[in-house]
Design a protein around this motif. Structure first.
Motif, PDB file in Angstrom:
ATOM      1  N   ASP A   1     109.109  25.566 -43.604  1.00  0.00           N
ATOM      2  CA  ASP A   1     108.552  26.914 -43.466  1.00  0.00           C
ATOM      3  C   ASP A   1     107.416  27.145 -44.463  1.00  0.00           C
ATOM      4  N   LEU A   2     107.671  26.786 -45.727  1.00  0.00           N
ATOM      5  CA  LEU A   2     106.635  26.961 -46.741  1.00  0.00           C
ATOM      6  C   LEU A   2     105.427  26.078 -46.464  1.00  0.00           C
ATOM      7  N   GLN A   3     105.671  24.878 -45.980  1.00  0.00           N
ATOM      8  CA  GLN A   3     104.578  23.973 -45.643  1.00  0.00           C
ATOM      9  C   GLN A   3     103.688  24.610 -44.579  1.00  0.00           C
ATOM     10  N   ALA A   4     104.292  25.137 -43.548  1.00  0.00           N
ATOM     11  CA  ALA A   4     103.524  25.781 -42.478  1.00  0.00           C
ATOM     12  C   ALA A   4     102.761  27.002 -43.003  1.00  0.00           C
ATOM     13  N   GLN A   5     103.434  27.811 -43.827  1.00  0.00           N
ATOM     14  CA  GLN A   5     102.789  29.005 -44.377  1.00  0.00           C
ATOM     15  C   GLN A   5     101.614  28.636 -45.279  1.00  0.00           C
ATOM     16  N   LEU A   6     101.815  27.620 -46.120  1.00  0.00           N
ATOM     17  CA  LEU A   6     100.749  27.228 -47.038  1.00  0.00           C
ATOM     18  C   LEU A   6      99.577  26.575 -46.307  1.00  0.00           C
ATOM     19  N   GLU A   7      99.857  25.814 -45.280  1.00  0.00           N
ATOM     20  CA  GLU A   7      98.774  25.224 -44.495  1.00  0.00           C
ATOM     21  C   GLU A   7      97.987  26.316 -43.774  1.00  0.00           C
ATOM     22  N   GLU A   8      98.694  27.302 -43.233  1.00  0.00           N
ATOM     23  CA  GLU A   8      98.020  28.429 -42.585  1.00  0.00           C
ATOM     24  C   GLU A   8      97.201  29.214 -43.606  1.00  0.00           C
ATOM     25  N   ALA A   9      97.785  29.468 -44.774  1.00  0.00           N
ATOM     26  CA  ALA A   9      97.068  30.204 -45.825  1.00  0.00           C
ATOM     27  C   ALA A   9      95.815  29.456 -46.255  1.00  0.00           C
ATOM     28  N   GLY A  10      95.920  28.136 -46.398  1.00  0.00           N
ATOM     29  CA  GLY A  10      94.748  27.346 -46.768  1.00  0.00           C
ATOM     30  C   GLY A  10      93.642  27.449 -45.736  1.00  0.00           C
ATOM     31  N   GLY A  11      94.005  27.400 -44.467  1.00  0.00           N
ATOM     32  CA  GLY A  11      93.019  27.541 -43.400  1.00  0.00           C
ATOM     33  C   GLY A  11      92.372  28.920 -43.389  1.00  0.00           C
ATOM     34  N   ARG A  12      93.181  29.939 -43.624  1.00  0.00           N
ATOM     35  CA  ARG A  12      92.644  31.301 -43.656  1.00  0.00           C
ATOM     36  C   ARG A  12      91.719  31.502 -44.851  1.00  0.00           C
ATOM     37  N   ILE A  13      92.068  30.894 -45.984  1.00  0.00           N
ATOM     38  CA  ILE A  13      91.211  31.002 -47.166  1.00  0.00           C
ATOM     39  C   ILE A  13      89.892  30.283 -46.923  1.00  0.00           C
ATOM     40  N   ASP A  14      89.942  29.118 -46.302  1.00  0.00           N
ATOM     41  CA  ASP A  14      88.706  28.401 -45.968  1.00  0.00           C
ATOM     42  C   ASP A  14      87.811  29.263 -45.070  1.00  0.00           C
ATOM     43  N   ALA A  15      88.420  29.894 -44.080  1.00  0.00           N
ATOM     44  CA  ALA A  15      87.654  30.736 -43.149  1.00  0.00           C
ATOM     45  C   ALA A  15      87.060  31.952 -43.854  1.00  0.00           C
ATOM     46  N   VAL A  16      87.833  32.586 -44.727  1.00  0.00           N
ATOM     47  CA  VAL A  16      87.334  33.779 -45.409  1.00  0.00           C
ATOM     48  C   VAL A  16      86.258  33.402 -46.434  1.00  0.00           C
ATOM     49  N   GLN A  17      86.331  32.208 -47.000  1.00  0.00           N
ATOM     50  CA  GLN A  17      85.268  31.764 -47.900  1.00  0.00           C
ATOM     51  C   GLN A  17      83.948  31.638 -47.136  1.00  0.00           C
ATOM     52  N   LEU A  18      84.007  31.110 -45.924  1.00  0.00           N
ATOM     53  CA  LEU A  18      82.798  31.012 -45.104  1.00  0.00           C
ATOM     54  C   LEU A  18      82.259  32.396 -44.745  1.00  0.00           C
ATOM     55  N   ARG A  19      83.166  33.308 -44.392  1.00  0.00           N
ATOM     56  CA  ARG A  19      82.733  34.678 -44.071  1.00  0.00           C
ATOM     57  C   ARG A  19      82.142  35.361 -45.300  1.00  0.00           C
ATOM     58  N   TYR A  20      82.734  35.116 -46.466  1.00  0.00           N
ATOM     59  CA  TYR A  20      82.210  35.689 -47.707  1.00  0.00           C
ATOM     60  C   TYR A  20      80.800  35.158 -47.969  1.00  0.00           C
ATOM     61  N   ALA A  21      80.628  33.854 -47.831  1.00  0.00           N
ATOM     62  CA  ALA A  21      79.304  33.258 -48.049  1.00  0.00           C
ATOM     63  C   ALA A  21      78.284  33.844 -47.075  1.00  0.00           C
ATOM     64  N   ASP A  22      78.673  34.033 -45.813  1.00  0.00           N
ATOM     65  CA  ASP A  22      77.770  34.624 -44.816  1.00  0.00           C
ATOM     66  C   ASP A  22      77.435  36.074 -45.166  1.00  0.00           C
TER      67      ASP A  22
END
Length: 182
Positions: A131-152
């Protein structure tokens, strides 16, 4: 005659500035940067809060993996140490760089810790770990996406305050360029 010409020029400049030559757009771009920065901070905090649970589970099944566990702990501490108190605080270059580098280090450390599970079948089979693995992988993906949106968003804001005639209004408003994630 000179006073009359100066007054006319002043009125023309004032009218162009007050007619919406960028004020609303500058404000909208600034609000977008703050909204995305807030999301970036919240997602980073949420992931940092999940890490201790992962560490506890891994320690139970893989107590010999001290180096990986310490790497995760120090990366989490770095993220928390550089966590901006507010979205406004994320605008400075040093803060943006330290915070994004801390997030990158935490992502790498968590990925390394998750990879360890391959060597421990009992850990891999633990439902809490999965469960934690899935949550952390999802969180990592969301953080990557929000970093791109922040840069834009930062790029759009910096462009808006850097082009004519908005640059003149930005100067009058005291708007400064925001630091980008590199």
């Amino acid at each position: 005659m000179r006073h009359w010409l100066a007054a006319v020029l002043f009125l023309i400049l004032s009218a162009s500035l007050l007619s919406g030559c960028g004020y609303r757009q500058i404000q909208a771009e600034d609000e977008q940067v703050l909204a995305v920065a807030s999301e970036y901070i919240v997602l980073s905090q949420r992931r940092a809060d999940q890490v201790p649970g992962l560490v506890r589970i891994v320690q139970t099944y893989a107590p010999n993996e001290r180096e990986a566990l310490e790497r995760v702990g120090s990366a989490r501490a770095a993220v928390l140490a550089h966590m901006p108190a507010s979205p406004d605080a994320l605008g400075g270059p040093a803060t943006v760089i330290a915070f994004s580098q801390g997030n990158l280090a935490l992502s790498r450390a968590v990925d390394g810790l998750l990879a360890i599970s391959e060597n421990y079948p009992a850990l891999k089979a633990d439902a809490g770990f999965r469960d934690l693995q899935a949550q952390l992988e999802e969180a990592g993906g969301r953080i990557d996406a929000v970093q791109l949106r922040y840069a834009d968003a930062v790029r759009a804001y910096n462009t808006e305050i850097g082009v004519w005639p908005s640059s003149l209004l930005a100067m009058l408003m005291g708007a400064k360029p925001k630091a980008e994630i590199r």
